[in-house]
Structure formats: C-alpha cells, structure tokens
Scaffold this motif. Sequence first.
Motif, mmCIF file in Angstrom:
data_model
loop_
_atom_site.group_PDB
_atom_site.id
_atom_site.type_symbol
_atom_site.label_atom_id
_atom_site.label_comp_id
_atom_site.label_asym_id
_atom_site.label_seq_id
_atom_site.Cartn_x
_atom_site.Cartn_y
_atom_site.Cartn_z
ATOM 1 N N ASP C 100 0.761 -1.309 0.105
ATOM 2 C CA ASP C 100 -0.065 0.092 0.005
ATOM 3 C C ASP C 100 0.569 1.349 -0.026
ATOM 4 O O ASP C 100 0.422 2.438 -0.262
ATOM 5 C CB ASP C 100 -0.828 -0.109 1.409
ATOM 6 N N ILE C 101 2.128 1.005 0.327
ATOM 7 C CA ILE C 101 3.024 2.173 0.359
ATOM 8 C C ILE C 101 4.504 1.658 0.278
ATOM 9 O O ILE C 101 4.912 0.641 0.819
ATOM 10 C CB ILE C 101 2.612 3.113 1.715
ATOM 11 N N ILE C 102 5.131 2.604 -0.534
ATOM 12 C CA ILE C 102 6.658 2.014 -0.597
ATOM 13 C C ILE C 102 7.652 3.024 -0.154
ATOM 14 O O ILE C 102 7.459 4.269 -0.269
ATOM 15 C CB ILE C 102 7.031 1.894 -2.239
ATOM 16 N N VAL C 103 8.533 2.570 0.709
ATOM 17 C CA VAL C 103 9.494 3.483 1.157
ATOM 18 C C VAL C 103 10.957 3.432 0.601
ATOM 19 O O VAL C 103 11.558 1.921 0.748
ATOM 20 C CB VAL C 103 9.556 3.220 2.833
ATOM 21 N N VAL C 104 11.427 4.065 -0.141
ATOM 22 C CA VAL C 104 12.628 3.808 -0.858
ATOM 23 C C VAL C 104 13.792 4.513 -0.460
ATOM 24 O O VAL C 104 13.823 5.755 0.004
ATOM 25 C CB VAL C 104 12.487 4.340 -2.368
ATOM 26 N N ARG C 105 15.112 3.746 -0.252
ATOM 27 C CA ARG C 105 16.072 4.292 -0.117
ATOM 28 C C ARG C 105 17.227 3.959 -1.308
ATOM 29 O O ARG C 105 17.207 2.806 -1.657
ATOM 30 C CB ARG C 105 16.956 4.019 0.935
ATOM 31 N N HIS C 106 17.799 5.080 -1.993
ATOM 32 C CA HIS C 106 18.589 4.746 -3.104
ATOM 33 C C HIS C 106 19.746 5.392 -3.219
ATOM 34 O O HIS C 106 19.506 6.728 -2.977
ATOM 35 C CB HIS C 106 17.894 4.735 -4.401
ATOM 36 N N ARG C 107 20.831 5.104 -3.843
ATOM 37 C CA ARG C 107 22.135 6.016 -3.907
ATOM 38 C C ARG C 107 22.140 6.996 -4.855
ATOM 39 O O ARG C 107 22.740 8.114 -5.036
ATOM 40 C CB ARG C 107 23.410 5.350 -4.123
ATOM 41 N N TYR C 108 21.035 6.826 -5.913
ATOM 42 C CA TYR C 108 20.923 7.884 -6.964
ATOM 43 C C TYR C 108 20.077 8.930 -6.839
ATOM 44 O O TYR C 108 18.839 8.507 -6.205
ATOM 45 C CB TYR C 108 20.612 7.119 -8.525
ATOM 46 N N ASP C 109 20.282 10.252 -7.167
ATOM 47 C CA ASP C 109 19.481 11.105 -6.954
ATOM 48 C C ASP C 109 18.348 11.086 -8.237
ATOM 49 O O ASP C 109 18.531 10.555 -9.115
ATOM 50 C CB ASP C 109 20.211 12.760 -7.550
ATOM 51 N N GLN C 131 21.032 14.538 -2.070
ATOM 52 C CA GLN C 131 20.122 15.981 -1.618
ATOM 53 C C GLN C 131 18.904 15.665 -0.653
ATOM 54 O O GLN C 131 18.762 16.530 -0.062
ATOM 55 C CB GLN C 131 19.872 16.617 -2.791
ATOM 56 N N HIS C 132 18.306 14.675 -1.046
ATOM 57 C CA HIS C 132 17.020 14.487 -0.474
ATOM 58 C C HIS C 132 16.710 13.171 0.357
ATOM 59 O O HIS C 132 17.032 12.330 0.141
ATOM 60 C CB HIS C 132 15.892 14.288 -1.524
ATOM 61 N N HIS C 133 16.273 13.717 1.737
ATOM 62 C CA HIS C 133 16.072 12.987 2.795
ATOM 63 C C HIS C 133 14.886 13.593 3.724
ATOM 64 O O HIS C 133 15.040 14.010 4.682
ATOM 65 C CB HIS C 133 17.215 12.498 3.654
ATOM 66 N N PRO C 134 13.429 13.670 3.097
ATOM 67 C CA PRO C 134 12.632 14.669 3.629
ATOM 68 C C PRO C 134 12.070 14.382 5.014
ATOM 69 O O PRO C 134 11.768 14.925 5.894
ATOM 70 C CB PRO C 134 11.443 14.524 2.622
ATOM 71 N N THR C 135 11.915 12.934 5.037
ATOM 72 C CA THR C 135 11.650 12.539 6.578
ATOM 73 C C THR C 135 12.496 12.779 7.627
ATOM 74 O O THR C 135 12.123 13.121 8.845
ATOM 75 C CB THR C 135 10.927 11.100 6.602
ATOM 76 N N GLN C 136 13.821 12.807 7.373
ATOM 77 C CA GLN C 136 14.944 13.132 8.281
ATOM 78 C C GLN C 136 14.695 14.503 8.634
ATOM 79 O O GLN C 136 14.871 15.028 9.783
ATOM 80 C CB GLN C 136 16.256 12.854 7.715
ATOM 81 N N ASP C 161 29.831 17.829 6.154
ATOM 82 C CA ASP C 161 29.756 17.689 4.797
ATOM 83 C C ASP C 161 28.466 18.108 4.361
ATOM 84 O O ASP C 161 27.553 17.309 4.362
ATOM 85 C CB ASP C 161 29.955 15.976 4.739
ATOM 86 N N LEU C 162 28.605 19.339 3.914
ATOM 87 C CA LEU C 162 27.312 19.727 3.345
ATOM 88 C C LEU C 162 27.261 19.812 1.728
ATOM 89 O O LEU C 162 26.201 19.821 1.301
ATOM 90 C CB LEU C 162 27.419 21.562 3.575
ATOM 91 N N LYS C 163 28.105 18.960 1.150
ATOM 92 C CA LYS C 163 28.107 18.678 -0.363
ATOM 93 C C LYS C 163 27.515 17.302 -0.674
ATOM 94 O O LYS C 163 26.763 17.125 -1.296
ATOM 95 C CB LYS C 163 29.412 18.827 -0.797
ATOM 96 N N TYR C 164 27.978 16.386 -0.014
ATOM 97 C CA TYR C 164 27.358 14.829 -0.278
ATOM 98 C C TYR C 164 26.335 14.620 0.759
ATOM 99 O O TYR C 164 25.704 13.421 0.459
ATOM 100 C CB TYR C 164 28.713 14.004 -0.358
ATOM 101 N N GLY C 165 26.213 15.260 1.904
ATOM 102 C CA GLY C 165 25.341 14.566 3.020
ATOM 103 C C GLY C 165 24.053 14.691 2.862
ATOM 104 O O GLY C 165 23.768 16.224 2.732
ATOM 105 N N ARG C 166 23.298 13.817 2.565
ATOM 106 C CA ARG C 166 21.733 14.248 2.258
ATOM 107 C C ARG C 166 21.060 14.836 3.283
ATOM 108 O O ARG C 166 20.160 15.646 3.012
ATOM 109 C CB ARG C 166 21.082 12.967 1.535
ATOM 110 N N ALA C 167 21.557 14.458 4.424
ATOM 111 C CA ALA C 167 20.946 15.023 5.670
ATOM 112 C C ALA C 167 21.143 16.537 6.197
ATOM 113 O O ALA C 167 20.020 17.356 6.170
ATOM 114 C CB ALA C 167 21.127 14.236 6.843
#
Lengths: 306, 306, 306
Positions: C100-109, C131-136, C161-167
Amino acid sequence: MSGFKGRDVISILDFTRGDLEELFDLADEVRLKGVKGRPLEGRIMALAFFEPSTRTRLSFEAAMKRLGGETIGFTSEEATSVAKGESFVDTIRMLDSYSDIIVVRHRYDGAARLAAEVAENPVINAGDGKQHHPTQAMLDIYTIRVLEGGVDGLTIGVLGDLKYGRAASSFILALTHYKPKQVYLISPPQLRARREVLEEARNRGLNYREVENLEDVIHELDILYVTRIQKERIPDPEEYERVKGSYRVTLEMIERKAKKSLKILHPLPKVDEIDPRVDTTHYAAYYTQAKLGIPLRTALLLKILA
Amino acid sequence: MSGFKGRDVISILDFTRGDLEELFDLADEVRLKGVKGRPLEGRIMALAFFEPSTRTRLSFEAAMKRLGGETIGFTSEEATSVAKGESFVDTIRMLDSYSDIIVVRHRYDGAARLAAEVAENPVINAGDGKQHHPTQAMLDIYTIRVLEGGVDGLTIGVLGDLKYGRAASSFILALTHYKPKQVYLISPPQLRARREVLEEARNRGLNYREVENLEDVIHELDILYVTRIQKERIPDPEEYERVKGSYRVTLEMIERKAKKSLKILHPLPKVDEIDPRVDTTHYAAYYTQAKLGIPLRTALLLKILA
Amino acid sequence: MSGFKGRDVISILDFTRGDLEELFDLADEVRLKGVKGRPLEGRIMALAFFEPSTRTRLSFEAAMKRLGGETIGFTSEEATSVAKGESFVDTIRMLDSYSDIIVVRHRYDGAARLAAEVAENPVINAGDGKQHHPTQAMLDIYTIRVLEGGVDGLTIGVLGDLKYGRAASSFILALTHYKPKQVYLISPPQLRARREVLEEARNRGLNYREVENLEDVIHELDILYVTRIQKERIPDPEEYERVKGSYRVTLEMIERKAKKSLKILHPLPKVDEIDPRVDTTHYAAYYTQAKLGIPLRTALLLKILA
C-alpha cells in the motif's frame, strides 16, 4: 510474575532455582494449553544479532509473533550502521527507543551486560562471547524436566568443546542450581571448561569430574549433552581429525554401552558429532529440545513483558 | 476445500485440473471481493529461501500478512546455520517445529519433496532445481484464465531457456492439464526442453511442437510465454550474443506479425529479452500476471491452512 | 488531513510550512497520548532499501507495526532481483502491486521521484542521492520544535559535509520554510553546500552565511546540527586527518564558548565527529532526536494512509 517482570536476562546465574521452576511451570502451561488471545499486541522486540543465528533468532521471533507482538532488527553486523562505524552503545540506544525489549547476540563477552546498562527496556542475552547463553540453558534444563521430571539425582555428561562453546558453559552453570548425582565434563585437554566456570561450579557445590573419554563414563549417564568441536579451535589438522573422531557419538557405542534410558541433548546445529543414525532412535532428544524452545521462550516473554 | 487442506505443494502434476479450477475460483473471489477479517491470525509461515528470490518471496509474505498471519525465516543460505554445516533435513525439522507451513526455495531438484517428507506441516515448493515451481505455474494458468477465460483451444508459445528454466518447465507441465490447440516450444537447440518434461507432455496428450524460430510461429500465437536466457547457460560469448539476439521479442516483430490479441507473459524478473517499448502496449500481460500473484497465493494459503 | 492523504513524500520542498506544522501537531498527539487501536491493520509497507540503513528503516518499520500494519521488502540490493539485472522500474512496479506504500532508499538522485511516477500507491523517499531525505528533515525540524518551541528567530549552525550529505542538504532546505535569525553553513572549502541548495536557500529568503570555522560562530548558536565527514570524500589522507580534527566537536570547546542553552543535533549514526563525553551532557539532543523519529513517522504514516 514479579521475579521476571521488566527484568534483563544476561546470565543463568542471575536467576534462582525458584525463578526457573516458575518459568518452567508457565512453559508447561503454554505447551499444553496454548496461549489465549494476543497478550503482546502492539509490543515490539528488537533483534540485535551482531552474529548470525538461526534457531535462537527464529524461535524468539516465532514466540513473539504467536503472542501478537512484532519484531524489527538486523541479523548480521554488515547490514547495520555498526558497519559505518557507529558504536555498539549508540546502536543499542537507538533500538531501545524503537522497541520494548532487545534480544542481543554478540561475539564479545559482556556485550549483553553492557547493552542492559545502556537500555531502559529489558535486554535478553541470546548468546555473547564464550560463556553466556542463558535462554539456551533454560531450555536445556526445561527439556530435562520435561523428559525426566527434573535434574536432581541424574548423572549427566557434557561432551565436546567446553572451553569456547557458550552453550556448554551456560549449561554447566545452570546445573549448579540443581543437585545432579554426578556431572562428567568430557573434553579433549585443549578444550576443558574455563577456570571461571569450574570455580563457579565448585563454589556452588556441583559434583563434577573432568574426564577425557566418553567411553569410560557413558554407561553411567542418564543425560548426554553434546556440543560441536569447531575446526578453528584446534589449529593442527591431524590433531583435529583425531580429536573429532574420538568425540563422535556413534550408534554402536550407545547400543553397546549406554543405559537404554539415555537421552542425548544438543543445542544444535549439529554437523557430524552425532552419527545421523542416532537421530531416529529413542536416544535422540535434541529435536524435542529444539521444539521446546518455543514454549520456553514464549513463557519468558510473557513473564518479562505481559 | 478438502483437496488442499493440509496438503504439500511440490509439483504442478500433483494436482488435477479440478483442483486448479477450484483454487482459481477462490482466487477470483479474493481478487474481486477481498478477504474478510484475519483468517490466519496466529499462524506462522517459515520462509526457507536457500536461493534468493524477490517476487515469489514477497508475494507469499504479503499474502500471509494480509491474511493476518506472520512470517519468519531466512532469505539466503549464508545467513543460516546451513552455513555452519547443518544438514538441510535438520534445518527443515527446526522450521517445522517453529511454524505452521514452510515455503522452500532451493537450487537442487527434489529439495522440496525431501522437505515435505521430513516436515509434519505442509511444505510449498517456491522453486527447486530446474523443473518445479508449481505456484508460478498456477499463477501462469490463472493469468490466462483471467485474460482469456481459459487455456483450452489457445495456441501458446513458450520461448527461451526451456532446459534449465524451472518456470518454463512447470508451465509446460501445467499445460498438460488442459487442451490447448497447439503449443510451440521455441528455443535454441542447446536449450530445448528436457526429455523428462517432453515425455510427460507426450504421455499426457499435449499437442506440442519444438521449433527454433519465434518468427515462424508468432502469427499463430494467442499467448507468448517468454523466459530469460541466462548467460552462464551458453559458455561461448559469441554464441550467447547470437542466441540472445534472435530470441529477443521486439515491438517491430510483434506489430508486424502477431495477432492484435496476443498476450505476452513472463515470470519476471526480465532483463532485455523483451523490448521495453512493449511494456506499455496492450500486448504486455506480465505486470498483470505479477499482480495476480497476490490473490493466487492468498487463495492457496487459505485452501491449505484455513 | 487532506494535505497528506495518498501523497508522495519526495522532497521537503514539496510541503508547505502549514503542512509541516499540521504533521507536527499529530506527532505531538502520538507522542503524548499514544495511538488507539490498530488503524493500519491489513495495510502493507514495502521497504525498498537499495542502500543499507538502520535508523530510518527500523523507525519506519516500528511505526508501521505499532499502527497494526505490516512490512515486506529488502534491505540491500544484493538480496534482490535487481542483482539479476531487473530494472529499478520493474522492481518498483512489483512492490507497488504487493503493498500500500513504498519506502525507498537509493544511492542515485531522483530515484524516489522516478519510483513515485511509476507507482500508483504513495512513495516515501527514505533518502536518495546527495540531496533529499525529507523525513529526516521533518524529524530535525520537529525536534527543534519540541526543544525550542520552533525554528523562527534561532541561530543555527550546520556543520560537516554539506556537499554530499543528504541529511545536511535536506535540513538546509527545510529551514527555508522558517525564519531563523541566522544560519551558518560550516564546512571545509571542499565540502561546501551545493550550488543548487544555496540558490534555493537564497531564492527562498534564508538568511545564511558560509563559514569555515566552528570556533568563530559557536558562541552565537542556539542549535548546532552536526554531520559526519566521510573519509572517501577527501582523497588525501593527511588532508582528511586535518579536516576531521578541525571539525570535531569537543566538550572543551562547547564548555568554553557555547551558550549554556546550545542543543546539538545529529542525524546519526555518528562516528567520532562528536566527543563522546558530550553524549551525557544537556547539550546532546541527538538521542532525543532519534527517539522522536517514531512519533514523527507514525504521524506521517497516519496522515498518508489512514
């Protein structure tokens, strides 16, 4: 249930004989009458298996789920943030805030005790280091109670790797709560029980004797508890083959020398330390023992959480 | 439900056409009306996946959980005590005592049958060896029933690796329960269907013909069942590229030669054996087929366990 | 709940400040009063973790299970049919038809956005690319609301690390929904925030300044958000050691220079970027933050699915 409610399970020595008998009474009830309803609905168990395990993990999971509870967690270190360098303590803190109880397996001695210090919720040691595996020991004693009515007065052999095998150590420590007639610790010289285990056994009045040959004592035994001798414990391959051979339990030896009423236990998995022809005889109690893991762990979870 | 209750599911040949139609009727009901309540609450399915799988495993898990049941288990051999040297039979015995039904996947032929002999509870074969994957075959036939009303009278092509692919073999065996007008077995010479499968098909009166080129028969087909040709099956890389190219289903070929009503099935996962532009056409039935895995396996679990 | 019902969660910028506050109000309710009954019974969440994760995955699982729902899925790419060459899109289609819902984690933007386009059911981005980790980000802002009543008017430092860190990126983007007094982006020159993040921040009127030294600004901060500097980001080992050392948050620096009311956040896991002696001080808010992941994600699932 006051003795268990909210309590950590780290070492079999943390419990009294009375605690154990109370637990076994509930396990009997679970086994014979089943569990009504879903007493642990909405409760979550975290499985923190830093070392792989099948039997212990799956029996905890099955017990929790039969009670209406749920599980989360991981089954090997690689799959976790520990692999990213997170400390053990931080990992436990996280699990503690996500769940109601943590079941830990770890290769280092003391890991479960440390987890229990950090966590607010109860921690169950599912085996850590070389010495402690308290729920296995509870299961072993419970199996003997189911089969023989109790441990007191029995002659019991513990065979195999008594030095590094945590199931064997825990079983020996568990026996100190009881009054077996005689306990034989049967192992090659390199794999004798650790000094701290023997001291504990002596101090607590266990009537034990260390021997090297199963054949010398098998005729006396009511219970033979077998454990695996792992290849990596004996570096010399020739020595390993010799040792392995002389600690293998064969059907011939049993039929020729053992009491007809002998029961063989094994924490499992077994590899070739027991002749597979024994599996289908009345001597083999290890499958029964494995099966009793469910009512025993169900009772334990009920005691701690319900 | 007497035909399924408590029964093992090892080979599609263990079932009759009547069994299958009864199962499909319940799958229709599940699909169209849903399931009421939690008919399998308190029941546990053990997943014994000695080989990895995503689709089969997750659809079994989702079906069980939608029914209120639970799952335990492992998803690869490394994570288990098999890695410590435990026998397959001992592992199955353990799972049998922890659960109400075991779903097995294994790379060896006969593993599921052996598990069923050892286990007291029902065993479902989720694919073993080169030949049997009965719930996939049930799903394939069910998909044709949903799309075309049934298998009888249709012309059906089975394309790809018919020798090592267990989905293709099981599908061919499943077809022997029905009366298709014609079945074409389309493969390179190295990957023709195994003799035992062909003999079974012949003995059971299936009207089949082996051909090498899809292009020669595609215009006749109502159903084209595509399977993957795995690189490791054809050791010579040049030969592999040639074979792969000539068994690739392109949009051009379909639009030029196939009936407008052709439906393409595939057990999935697919790699590049079907042109991705086909995915969004009305020819593509494989996503529908994957989706039907849930009602089909839900119905099967209800039949066996409820 | 109209703003969330059936909605995808891909980027924190897809939501308004009003959406977030509404979500946080429900998270407060969950946290303070608990959840009644099993509002998501019979619903299934698919976990599509193509990259490993412990905290995000386990908190989603725990939230779903506390709500009476269930989970299926995989926790690393190797265990899936992706390893057999299946396309990402086909894998998502399968999960979509099983859950009913999918939670995805992936290395690609962009992976989560693509999944949301393919899936009919809602998709939650559990972190993709750099860049994106909206629930965090939701959790980070919610933690500040719980601790400080809100973000407006605060001085906030984002370190590491503000460049590669998605959080870190997601947190900076989340801040643009609010009116902090001042935001300091504190990083070595090689790891400054990406241009697209800075442009977004500027366009949305965030009052930020890039600085290199924590020591220069720590006395001003109400909130310090720390992230890990990963070794592989800085190829030269000497350079790495220098950078790491100067971005380590020590107890001395805090006690000497920071406001008594400073709160330190961290998405965790942390390695050694924060002196462990800080863990037990009132400055450390990261364990509270981790704990709030449960009510926050519980509220989110309720908003989307209930």
